[in-house]
Design an enzyme around this catalytic site. Structure first.
Site, PDB file in Angstrom:
ATOM      1  N   ASN A   9      85.254  39.817  53.632  1.00  0.00           N
ATOM      2  CA  ASN A   9      85.721  38.674  54.415  1.00  0.00           C
ATOM      3  C   ASN A   9      87.019  38.184  53.779  1.00  0.00           C
ATOM      4  O   ASN A   9      86.990  37.558  52.731  1.00  0.00           O
ATOM      5  CB  ASN A   9      84.640  37.572  54.377  1.00  0.00           C
ATOM      6  CG  ASN A   9      85.105  36.290  55.041  1.00  0.00           C
ATOM      7  OD1 ASN A   9      86.164  36.256  55.691  1.00  0.00           O
ATOM      8  ND2 ASN A   9      84.329  35.222  54.883  1.00  0.00           N
ATOM      9  N   TRP A  10      88.114  38.524  54.439  1.00  0.00           N
ATOM     10  CA  TRP A  10      89.423  38.191  53.855  1.00  0.00           C
ATOM     11  C   TRP A  10      89.770  36.718  54.044  1.00  0.00           C
ATOM     12  O   TRP A  10      90.795  36.255  53.549  1.00  0.00           O
ATOM     13  CB  TRP A  10      90.518  39.071  54.461  1.00  0.00           C
ATOM     14  CG  TRP A  10      90.398  40.534  54.133  1.00  0.00           C
ATOM     15  CD1 TRP A  10      89.424  41.144  53.378  1.00  0.00           C
ATOM     16  CD2 TRP A  10      91.289  41.583  54.545  1.00  0.00           C
ATOM     17  NE1 TRP A  10      89.665  42.493  53.307  1.00  0.00           N
ATOM     18  CE2 TRP A  10      90.800  42.794  54.016  1.00  0.00           C
ATOM     19  CE3 TRP A  10      92.452  41.622  55.331  1.00  0.00           C
ATOM     20  CZ2 TRP A  10      91.426  44.026  54.226  1.00  0.00           C
ATOM     21  CZ3 TRP A  10      93.076  42.841  55.553  1.00  0.00           C
ATOM     22  CH2 TRP A  10      92.573  44.027  54.999  1.00  0.00           C
ATOM     23  N   LYS A  11      88.982  35.994  54.814  1.00  0.00           N
ATOM     24  CA  LYS A  11      89.227  34.567  55.072  1.00  0.00           C
ATOM     25  C   LYS A  11      90.687  34.359  55.523  1.00  0.00           C
ATOM     26  O   LYS A  11      91.242  35.219  56.188  1.00  0.00           O
ATOM     27  CB  LYS A  11      88.876  33.738  53.844  1.00  0.00           C
ATOM     28  CG  LYS A  11      87.453  34.008  53.342  1.00  0.00           C
ATOM     29  CD  LYS A  11      86.981  33.004  52.361  1.00  0.00           C
ATOM     30  CE  LYS A  11      85.606  33.414  51.856  1.00  0.00           C
ATOM     31  NZ  LYS A  11      85.000  32.409  51.002  1.00  0.00           N
ATOM     32  N   HIS A  95      79.481  31.145  59.215  1.00  0.00           N
ATOM     33  CA  HIS A  95      79.892  31.083  57.806  1.00  0.00           C
ATOM     34  C   HIS A  95      79.826  29.629  57.321  1.00  0.00           C
ATOM     35  O   HIS A  95      80.152  28.702  58.063  1.00  0.00           O
ATOM     36  CB  HIS A  95      81.306  31.634  57.640  1.00  0.00           C
ATOM     37  CG  HIS A  95      81.646  31.876  56.205  1.00  0.00           C
ATOM     38  ND1 HIS A  95      82.041  30.866  55.364  1.00  0.00           N
ATOM     39  CD2 HIS A  95      81.600  33.001  55.457  1.00  0.00           C
ATOM     40  CE1 HIS A  95      82.239  31.368  54.153  1.00  0.00           C
ATOM     41  NE2 HIS A  95      81.973  32.661  54.184  1.00  0.00           N
ATOM     42  N   GLU A  97      81.665  27.966  55.483  1.00  0.00           N
ATOM     43  CA  GLU A  97      82.916  27.200  55.550  1.00  0.00           C
ATOM     44  C   GLU A  97      83.100  26.597  56.939  1.00  0.00           C
ATOM     45  O   GLU A  97      83.697  25.537  57.099  1.00  0.00           O
ATOM     46  CB  GLU A  97      84.101  28.094  55.140  1.00  0.00           C
ATOM     47  CG  GLU A  97      84.118  28.314  53.634  1.00  0.00           C
ATOM     48  CD  GLU A  97      84.745  29.606  53.175  1.00  0.00           C
ATOM     49  OE1 GLU A  97      85.421  30.281  53.966  1.00  0.00           O
ATOM     50  OE2 GLU A  97      84.537  29.947  51.983  1.00  0.00           O
ATOM     51  N   GLU A 169      74.044  33.643  52.151  1.00  0.00           N
ATOM     52  CA  GLU A 169      75.154  33.143  51.347  1.00  0.00           C
ATOM     53  C   GLU A 169      74.858  31.699  50.934  1.00  0.00           C
ATOM     54  O   GLU A 169      75.240  30.763  51.658  1.00  0.00           O
ATOM     55  CB  GLU A 169      76.454  33.183  52.149  1.00  0.00           C
ATOM     56  CG  GLU A 169      76.883  34.582  52.525  1.00  0.00           C
ATOM     57  CD  GLU A 169      78.393  34.688  52.622  1.00  0.00           C
ATOM     58  OE1 GLU A 169      78.935  35.632  52.070  1.00  0.00           O
ATOM     59  OE2 GLU A 169      79.017  33.803  53.237  1.00  0.00           O
ATOM     60  N   GLY A 175      82.514  31.333  46.318  1.00  0.00           N
ATOM     61  CA  GLY A 175      83.780  31.003  45.674  1.00  0.00           C
ATOM     62  C   GLY A 175      83.623  30.257  44.358  1.00  0.00           C
ATOM     63  O   GLY A 175      84.600  29.720  43.835  1.00  0.00           O
ATOM     64  N   SER A 215      80.251  35.042  45.585  1.00  0.00           N
ATOM     65  CA  SER A 215      80.703  35.468  44.256  1.00  0.00           C
ATOM     66  C   SER A 215      80.184  36.840  43.853  1.00  0.00           C
ATOM     67  O   SER A 215      79.955  37.099  42.673  1.00  0.00           O
ATOM     68  CB  SER A 215      80.329  34.414  43.205  1.00  0.00           C
ATOM     69  OG  SER A 215      80.941  33.180  43.509  1.00  0.00           O
ATOM     70  N   GLY A 236      83.788  37.935  49.542  1.00  0.00           N
ATOM     71  CA  GLY A 236      84.980  37.143  49.826  1.00  0.00           C
ATOM     72  C   GLY A 236      86.103  37.507  48.868  1.00  0.00           C
ATOM     73  O   GLY A 236      86.802  38.495  49.050  1.00  0.00           O
ATOM     74  N   GLY A 237      86.226  36.729  47.793  1.00  0.00           N
ATOM     75  CA  GLY A 237      87.340  36.880  46.842  1.00  0.00           C
ATOM     76  C   GLY A 237      87.584  38.313  46.400  1.00  0.00           C
ATOM     77  O   GLY A 237      88.727  38.789  46.413  1.00  0.00           O
TER      78      GLY A 237
HETATM   79  C1  PEP Z   1      82.173  34.403  51.559  1.00  0.00           C
HETATM   80  O1  PEP Z   1      82.756  33.356  51.748  1.00  0.00           O
HETATM   81  O2  PEP Z   1      81.709  35.042  52.521  1.00  0.00           O
HETATM   82  C2  PEP Z   1      82.062  34.854  50.189  1.00  0.00           C
HETATM   83  C3  PEP Z   1      81.054  35.597  49.902  1.00  0.00           C
HETATM   84  O3  PEP Z   1      83.018  34.415  49.290  1.00  0.00           O
HETATM   85  P1  PEP Z   1      83.120  34.758  47.729  1.00  0.00           P
HETATM   86  O4  PEP Z   1      82.723  36.188  47.545  1.00  0.00           O
HETATM   87  O5  PEP Z   1      84.559  34.502  47.391  1.00  0.00           O
HETATM   88  O6  PEP Z   1      82.182  33.823  47.034  1.00  0.00           O
END
Ligand code: PEP
Length: 254
Positions: A9-11, A95, A97, A169, A175, A215, A236-237
């Site tokens: 997920n490149w957000k 999601h 967010e 999640e 994050g 994470s 994500g990251g």
């Molecule tokens: C996400 O937001 O879907 C996610 C898993 O982010 P991160 O890996 O950065 O925690």
């Protein structure tokens, strides 16, 4: 046997050039490896160009959202058919967010409409679920997940459920650098699968991919992915770095 599924997920990251580079590196690094399912989910403006880079490769394209109408006067929104038109296979829905940012505040009812719209268009939906830290600490994790599951998936039948992926999640893990422990993840994933078993039957539950998210990185992925009900990761990251993303994919190989 469920194959593992790793999605990035490149957000709201990348620009045209970096999106192209990142996608190219993932395609090159993955080669013809087909034992793990892999998808990348760039921002809307880069879907078509990333789709061009992915063409002919085993990496699938996903979007990060949609609007649950076929077409019309919905300024700024993107329909399921538009995503299909640029070769998206997946769409991330629910999601945290989008659920928790006050100016977005997506409800389970809206997420449910999006799920139906995605599935009706032939997309696969990655439905994100998760509790906040306060909800976990007050012992409400399962109640929160139950409510999210029941409301987000209301009216979905077993054949369409075959195109749903769940992504657990926990909000406190996204994050933050603090992923769920393998035990925490396994406990919740087993709980989610049991609900799906009771609601849709054994066949659907056995086939259902349940990703872990929050994470996930190359260091913690192996222990998480070893859990029997952890079928992959929504990243994500770490998905913004091709080496890290590919390292997670490698860990997921059978
Ligand atoms: C996400 O937001 O879907 C996610 C898993 O982010 P991160 O890996 O950065 O925690």
């Amino acid at each position: 046997m469920r194959s593992k599924f790793i999605a990035g997920n490149w957000k709201m990251h990348t620009a045209a050039a970096t999106a192209r580079q990142l996608a190219s590196s993932v395609v090159r690094g993955l080669g013809a490896e087909g034992r793990v399912k892999v998808a990348v989910c760039p921002p809307f403006p880069y879907l078509a160009l990333v789709g061009d880079v992915l063409r002919g490769s085993p990496v699938a394209l996903g979007a990060q959202n949609l609007y649950p109408e076929k077409e019309g006067a919905f300024t700024g929104e993107v329909s399921p058919a538009m995503l299909v038109d640029v070769n998206c296979k997946y769409v991330i829905l629910g999601h945290s967010e989008r659920r928790h940012k006050p100016e977005l505040a997506e409800s389970d009812a809206l997420i449910n409409r999006k799920i139906h719209a995605a599935l009706a268009a032939g997309l696969h939906a990655i439905l994100c679920l998760g509790e906040t830290l306060e909800e976990r600490q007050s012992g409400r994790t399962e109640a929160v997940l139950l409510a999210q599951l029941a409301a987000s998936l209301a009216g979905v039948d077993a054949p369409r459920m075959a195109r749903v992926v769940l992504a657990y999640e926990p909000v406190w893990a996204i994050g933050t650098g603090h992923s769920a422990t393998p035990d925490q993840a396994q406990q919740v994933h087993a709980f989610l699968r049991q609900w799906v078993r009771e609601t849709f039957g054994e066949e659907t539950a056995a086939a259902l991919p349940i990703q872990d998210g929050g994470s996930v990185n190359p260091d913690n992925a192996a222990a998480l992915l070893r859990q029997p009900d952890v079928d992959g990761a929504l990243v994500g990251g770490a998905s913004l770095n091709a080496d890290q993303f590919l390292a997670i994919v490698r860990v997921a190989l059978p």
